[in-house]
Design a protein around this motif. Structure first.
Motif, short mmCIF file in Angstrom:
data_model
loop_
_atom_site.label_atom_id
_atom_site.label_comp_id
_atom_site.label_asym_id
_atom_site.label_seq_id
_atom_site.Cartn_x
_atom_site.Cartn_y
_atom_site.Cartn_z
N ARG A 167 0.81 -1.22 0.00
CA ARG A 167 0.00 0.00 0.00
C ARG A 167 0.84 1.27 0.00
N ALA A 168 2.10 1.14 0.41
CA ALA A 168 2.97 2.32 0.47
C ALA A 168 3.29 2.82 -0.94
N LYS A 169 3.71 4.08 -1.01
CA LYS A 169 4.07 4.70 -2.28
C LYS A 169 5.53 5.15 -2.26
N GLY A 170 6.05 5.46 -3.43
CA GLY A 170 7.37 6.06 -3.55
C GLY A 170 8.50 5.21 -3.00
N LEU A 171 9.41 5.88 -2.29
CA LEU A 171 10.61 5.20 -1.78
C LEU A 171 10.26 4.09 -0.80
N ARG A 172 9.25 4.33 0.04
CA ARG A 172 8.86 3.30 1.01
C ARG A 172 8.38 2.03 0.30
N ARG A 173 7.68 2.20 -0.79
CA ARG A 173 7.22 1.05 -1.56
C ARG A 173 8.41 0.25 -2.10
N LEU A 174 9.41 0.95 -2.58
CA LEU A 174 10.61 0.28 -3.10
C LEU A 174 11.34 -0.47 -1.99
N ILE A 175 11.43 0.15 -0.81
CA ILE A 175 12.10 -0.51 0.32
C ILE A 175 11.36 -1.78 0.72
#
Length: 279
Positions: free
Chosen positions: A234-242
């Motif tokens: 559900r996270a977006k951006g950098l957090r999603r990648l991590i």
């Protein structure tokens, strides 16, 4: 059978287990039977997690799981640094609680459930509980604890010759396992329902042999940016990648045992205990 050992008794039992299972790492994971002294430690961890999350106290846990104690195998992760447990889980042999309760919960006859998922033959395990204590959630230690629990379950299942896995899983636990790559499907096409304090639980099935290949495939997909994968982030951006990178690492470790197997022992599945050496 206790779901509320005192902290001093937990420490004593953990200390004895850590002495009996030396290893170089911070954590050790064990699979133990229902009569092992560590089983009550695992039950106490279960109760602590369930009480915090769903409000289930020791009496409720004993009422729900008491009929299945003799068929239970417990998984427990211990922390050498603190001398206390970090997380625990349980499977119930024979399909246990899930196959007993799922028919009424989803409105399907047991015979239909068995036929739908070809469960006429082979050993069935109920993936009954799993939980990490609050102090170990998040960060590297939390990931290690949960990874050890999952990998210990897989190693134990291989040792026991498990063919089918069933479960009644809260939506959060189901979401985590789906992202790991576990290919659960709703039992007999059923929908979610409220259960034991959870507003959304599902009755699920997966062939045991499908789990490790699916985890390995999920790891590869999570590493390929843009590739579709099972589950959701559900996270977006950098957090999603991590999260993708961490998920790929965990799926790989759990499917292969890399960095985990050296810290796992299965005393509850040994045919016999070794005799103590004479001093």
């Amino acid at each position: 059978m206790s779901y509320a050992l005192s902290s001093s008794e937990v420490s004593l039992r953990c200390a004895a287990a850590l002495d009996a299972h030396p290893s170089a790492g911070r954590f050790v994971a064990l699979a133990v039977g229902p009569s092992d002294p560590l089983a009550a430690v695992a039950r106490t961890v279960e109760r602590q997690v369930f009480e915090q999350t769903f409000g289930n106290d020791a009496d409720e846990m004993a009422a729900e799981y008491g009929p299945y104690e003799e068929s239970s195998l417990f998984f427990l992760v211990l922390d050498r640094r603190t001398g206390v447990p970090a997380g625990a889980g349980r499977v119930i042999d024979g399909g246990g609680k899930t196959l007993d309760e799922a028919p009424d919960l989803i409105g399907k006859d047991l015979s239909e459930i068995v036929a739908t998922h070809h469960m006429h033959d082979g050993r069935i395990w109920d993936f009954a509980t799993i939980g990490v204590l609050p102090a170990y959630r998040g960060g590297k230690s939390g990931l290690m604890v949960s990874s050890l629990l999952y990998r210990t379950f897989l190693k134990a299942g291989h040792r026991a010759g498990v063919r089918h896995l069933v479960a009644l899983l809260d939506h959060r636990a189901h979401r985590n396992l789906a992202l790991l790559g576990v290919p659960f499907v709703p039992m007999a096409g059923s929908a979610p329902f409220a259960y034991l304090g959870s507003p959304s639980t599902m009755a699920l099935h997966v062939p045991f042999a499908d789990i490790e290949p699916s985890l390995a495939r999920q790891s590869r997909l999570l590493r390929r940016l843009g590739a579709p994968f099972s589950g959701e982030i559900r996270a977006k951006g950098l957090r999603r990648l991590i999260i993708r990178r961490l998920g790929a690492k965990i799926s790989h470790q759990v499917s292969t045992g890399s960095g985990l197997d050296a810290h796992i022992a299965l005393p509850g599945l040994e045919r016999r205990r070794p005799l103590a050496k004479q001093s």
